[in-house]
Motif scaffolding. Structure first.
Motif, PDB file in Angstrom:
ATOM      1  N   THR A 108       0.850  -1.182   0.000  1.00 53.07           N
ATOM      2  CA  THR A 108       0.000   0.000   0.000  1.00 53.07           C
ATOM      3  C   THR A 108       0.888   1.234   0.000  1.00 53.07           C
ATOM      4  N   SER A 109       0.595   2.216  -0.858  1.00 51.97           N
ATOM      5  CA  SER A 109       1.383   3.446  -0.943  1.00 51.97           C
ATOM      6  C   SER A 109       0.579   4.609  -0.384  1.00 51.97           C
ATOM      7  N   VAL A 110       1.139   5.274   0.640  1.00 59.85           N
ATOM      8  CA  VAL A 110       0.468   6.388   1.310  1.00 59.85           C
ATOM      9  C   VAL A 110       1.502   7.467   1.577  1.00 59.85           C
ATOM     10  N   HIS A 111       1.125   8.733   1.411  1.00 60.93           N
ATOM     11  CA  HIS A 111       2.028   9.843   1.705  1.00 60.93           C
ATOM     12  C   HIS A 111       2.459   9.764   3.166  1.00 60.93           C
ATOM     13  N   ALA A 112       3.750   9.848   3.424  1.00 67.53           N
ATOM     14  CA  ALA A 112       4.312   9.657   4.763  1.00 67.53           C
ATOM     15  C   ALA A 112       3.711  10.581   5.816  1.00 67.53           C
ATOM     16  N   ALA A 113       3.327  11.796   5.450  1.00 66.83           N
ATOM     17  CA  ALA A 113       2.774  12.751   6.421  1.00 66.83           C
ATOM     18  C   ALA A 113       1.429  12.298   6.977  1.00 66.83           C
ATOM     19  N   ARG A 114       0.744  11.403   6.270  1.00 64.73           N
ATOM     20  CA  ARG A 114      -0.561  10.924   6.727  1.00 64.73           C
ATOM     21  C   ARG A 114      -0.464   9.708   7.640  1.00 64.73           C
ATOM     22  N   ILE A 115       0.694   9.049   7.681  1.00 68.61           N
ATOM     23  CA  ILE A 115       0.851   7.848   8.506  1.00 68.61           C
ATOM     24  C   ILE A 115       0.930   8.247   9.974  1.00 68.61           C
ATOM     25  N   ARG A 116       0.080   7.644  10.792  1.00 64.56           N
ATOM     26  CA  ARG A 116       0.040   7.948  12.221  1.00 64.56           C
ATOM     27  C   ARG A 116       0.627   6.839  13.072  1.00 64.56           C
ATOM     28  N   ASP A 117       0.664   5.614  12.541  1.00 61.40           N
ATOM     29  CA  ASP A 117       1.201   4.472  13.277  1.00 61.40           C
ATOM     30  C   ASP A 117       1.393   3.345  12.271  1.00 61.40           C
ATOM     31  N   ALA A 118       2.194   2.370  12.631  1.00 65.01           N
ATOM     32  CA  ALA A 118       2.435   1.242  11.737  1.00 65.01           C
ATOM     33  C   ALA A 118       3.072   0.102  12.510  1.00 65.01           C
ATOM     34  N   ASN A 119       2.956  -1.076  11.945  1.00 64.91           N
ATOM     35  CA  ASN A 119       3.707  -2.228  12.417  1.00 64.91           C
ATOM     36  C   ASN A 119       4.163  -2.983  11.176  1.00 64.91           C
ATOM     37  N   ALA A 120       4.678  -4.162  11.332  1.00 57.31           N
ATOM     38  CA  ALA A 120       5.263  -4.880  10.197  1.00 57.31           C
ATOM     39  C   ALA A 120       4.266  -5.167   9.079  1.00 57.31           C
ATOM     40  N   ALA A 151      -2.536  -7.745  12.864  1.00 56.26           N
ATOM     41  CA  ALA A 151      -1.708  -6.526  12.819  1.00 56.26           C
ATOM     42  C   ALA A 151      -2.589  -5.282  12.706  1.00 56.26           C
ATOM     43  N   MET A 152      -3.649  -5.369  11.910  1.00 54.74           N
ATOM     44  CA  MET A 152      -4.570  -4.240  11.782  1.00 54.74           C
ATOM     45  C   MET A 152      -5.243  -3.934  13.118  1.00 54.74           C
ATOM     46  N   LEU A 153      -5.664  -4.956  13.824  1.00 60.45           N
ATOM     47  CA  LEU A 153      -6.380  -4.756  15.082  1.00 60.45           C
ATOM     48  C   LEU A 153      -5.471  -4.302  16.215  1.00 60.45           C
ATOM     49  N   ALA A 154      -4.167  -4.356  16.008  1.00 61.10           N
ATOM     50  CA  ALA A 154      -3.230  -3.866  17.023  1.00 61.10           C
ATOM     51  C   ALA A 154      -3.100  -2.343  16.986  1.00 61.10           C
ATOM     52  N   LEU A 155      -3.560  -1.678  15.936  1.00 55.95           N
ATOM     53  CA  LEU A 155      -3.331  -0.238  15.755  1.00 55.95           C
ATOM     54  C   LEU A 155      -4.429   0.707  16.270  1.00 55.95           C
TER      55      LEU A 155
END
Length: 93
Positions: free
Chosen positions: A3-15, A52-56
């Motif tokens: 998935t490609s998303v502009h970095a400024a919009r990312i609020r959290d992530a995992n593997a 992984a989705m439910l961890a965020l």
């Protein structure tokens, strides 16, 4: 495919998943959680991706509480156009 998303919009992530703010929010703070791998349906995601989705969302809720102090939260999976999905990708909104 990732998935490609502009970095400024990312609020959290995992593997395996990312949490991003909507570029065109329907309400202040509208946020998506999605697998890093592009899949068109929640049911096409692996059990590891779903976990992984439910961890965020917990961290997303803390951020949204701090920034917007919303009265409530609506958490949903729209799976197919008939269910309201406008872009064919697996997201939790």
């Amino acid at each position: 495919m990732q998935t490609s998303v502009h970095a400024a919009r990312i609020r959290d992530a995992n593997a395996l998943a990312i949490c991003v703010r909507d570029a065109y929010p329907v309400s202040p703070g509208h946020t998506f959680v999605m697998p890093r791998r592009h899949v068109g349906s929640l049911f096409a995601a692996t059990s590891e991706e779903r976990s992984a989705m439910l961890a965020l969302p917990d961290n997303a809720k803390r951020q949204l509480d701090h920034e917007f102090n919303p009265a409530s939260f609506n958490i949903a999976f729209n799976d197919s156009v008939a269910a309201g999905q406008t872009i064919r990708t697996c997201t939790c909104t």
